[in-house]
Design an enzyme around this catalytic site. Structure first.
Site, short mmCIF file in Angstrom:
data_model
loop_
_atom_site.label_atom_id
_atom_site.label_comp_id
_atom_site.label_asym_id
_atom_site.label_seq_id
_atom_site.Cartn_x
_atom_site.Cartn_y
_atom_site.Cartn_z
N MET A 1 0.91 -0.93 0.06
CA MET A 1 0.15 -0.05 0.10
C MET A 1 0.82 1.32 0.08
SD MET A 1 -3.49 -0.68 2.10
CE MET A 1 -2.98 -0.83 3.85
N GLY A 2 2.21 1.13 -0.32
CA GLY A 2 3.03 2.30 -0.56
C GLY A 2 3.68 2.67 0.83
N ALA A 3 4.23 3.80 0.73
CA ALA A 3 5.06 4.43 1.96
C ALA A 3 6.20 3.27 2.37
CB ALA A 3 4.10 4.55 3.21
N LEU A 4 6.93 3.04 1.40
CA LEU A 4 7.81 1.84 1.52
C LEU A 4 8.92 2.23 2.55
CD1 LEU A 4 8.04 1.06 -2.61
CD2 LEU A 4 6.32 0.02 -1.00
N HIS B 1 9.59 -3.51 3.11
CA HIS B 1 9.38 -3.76 1.73
C HIS B 1 10.25 -3.99 0.82
CE1 HIS B 1 5.84 -0.95 2.99
NE2 HIS B 1 5.11 -2.01 2.80
N ASP C 1 2.93 -9.13 9.19
CA ASP C 1 1.67 -9.16 9.27
C ASP C 1 1.25 -10.70 9.17
OD1 ASP C 1 0.58 -6.23 9.12
OD2 ASP C 1 2.02 -6.53 7.27
N GLN D 1 -2.34 -12.03 8.02
CA GLN D 1 -2.49 -11.64 6.99
C GLN D 1 -1.68 -12.91 5.89
OE1 GLN D 1 -2.48 -7.45 4.64
NE2 GLN D 1 -0.30 -8.45 4.24
N SER E 1 6.93 -0.71 9.81
CA SER E 1 5.64 -0.55 9.49
C SER E 1 5.51 0.79 8.73
CB SER E 1 4.80 -0.70 10.64
OG SER E 1 3.27 -0.41 10.25
N SER E 2 4.71 1.10 7.80
CA SER E 2 4.29 2.29 7.07
C SER E 2 3.62 3.35 8.19
CB SER E 2 3.31 2.09 5.95
OG SER E 2 4.13 1.43 5.10
#
Length: 281
Positions: A32-35, A39, A152, A155, A187-188
């Site tokens: 979801m971005g904000a790498l 990531h 996560d 998930q 984490s973002s």
């Protein structure tokens, strides 16, 4: 070299069909971005395990049960693209919203079992949103393999179950959690922590590590978890939503450590919700 940013599934699939015709293995790293470095570690693993790598960036509204949380989620597409340059990914898929949820979209994918408790209980509908968007991303990218972080953990189990149950043909690969030097899981959402809250945040993982060691030494699980939760709150967290010992695969509760397990936690700190997990046993 900057990877092309693709916003339509038609353009993406024109590219991936060519790769598939050439017999190349396609890998995807959904984000979801904000790498951050967590990531990027997934991207490096994907580069080692696939011929072509797609990073997807899509802030999925269907997995947020709090509109304010969705509104505040960091969006840093240009910076994300710059971070990916040294890794030489083959495409960055930033789909326009209508490429994922076109007008009239009414279908929801739901996973039972591993999705029902923990995050599933505290964030109703969250995993339905995850399962739905992941199904879309797997089919749109035509990925052979997908990389997800163990940070996560629930998930990861949901997505693994999803791909197997629906015969999506995408192998789900889990990768270790990446942490700051003080133990805080990357984490973002860490970007939302104030300087004061950031100082307190590592107490969560520290308490978990101590609890895992005590459980591994044979101390009563329920007592250790209760004391660890109290320790986290004394460290300045507003509340511990859950701190549970669960089976590593089924995520069913573990009362006596006699098989591989995970300690999973969610806690609120100054308006930011942090989750973490570690292996036990």
């Amino acid at each position: 070299m900057t990877a092309p940013i693709i916003r339509s599934k038609a353009a993406l699939q024109q590219m991936t069909r060519g790769w598939r015709r050439a017999g190349e293995v396609i890998g995807v790293v959904p984000t979801m971005g904000a790498l951050h470095q967590g990531h990027l570690s997934l991207v490096r693993a994907a580069k080692a395990g696939a011929d072509r790598v797609i990073v997807t960036i899509f802030v999925n509204p269907k997995q947020f049960n709090d509109p304010k949380d969705l509104e505040n989620y960091p969006r840093t597409e240009e910076e994300d693209a710059r971070k990916l340059i040294p890794l030489e990914v083959d495409a960055i898929y930033c789909p326009d919203p209508d490429q994922i949820y076109p007008d009239g979209f009414v279908t929801t994918v739901s996973v039972g079992g591993v999705a029902d408790e923990l995050e599933g209980a505290f964030r109703p509908g969250h995993f339905d949103g995850v399962a739905t968007v992941v199904t879309k991303l797997f089919t749109q990218t035509m990925a052979d393999r997908a990389w997800f972080g163990e940070k996560d953990y629930q998930q990861l189990q949901v997505v693994t179950r999803l791909s197997a149950d629906l015969d999506l043909g995408t192998e789900v690969v889990g990768c270790p959690t990446i942490r700051e030097e003080d133990g805080l899981a990357l984490s973002s959402r860490n970007l939302l922590l104030s300087d004061r809250a950031r100082i307190k945040a590592p107490a969560l993982n520290a308490a978990m590590e101590r609890a895992a060691a005590r459980i591994g030494a044979g101390e009563p699980v329920a007592q250790v978890l209760a004391e660890a939760s109290a320790e986290v709150e004394r460290a300045g967290f507003n509340a511990v939503e859950y701190m549970e010992l669960r089976d590593s695969e089924t995520l069913k509760p573990v009362e006596v450590l006699n098989r591989p397990a995970r300690l999973l936690t969610a806690a609120q700190l100054a308006g930011v919700r942090l989750i973490d997990n570690i292996a036990v046993g």
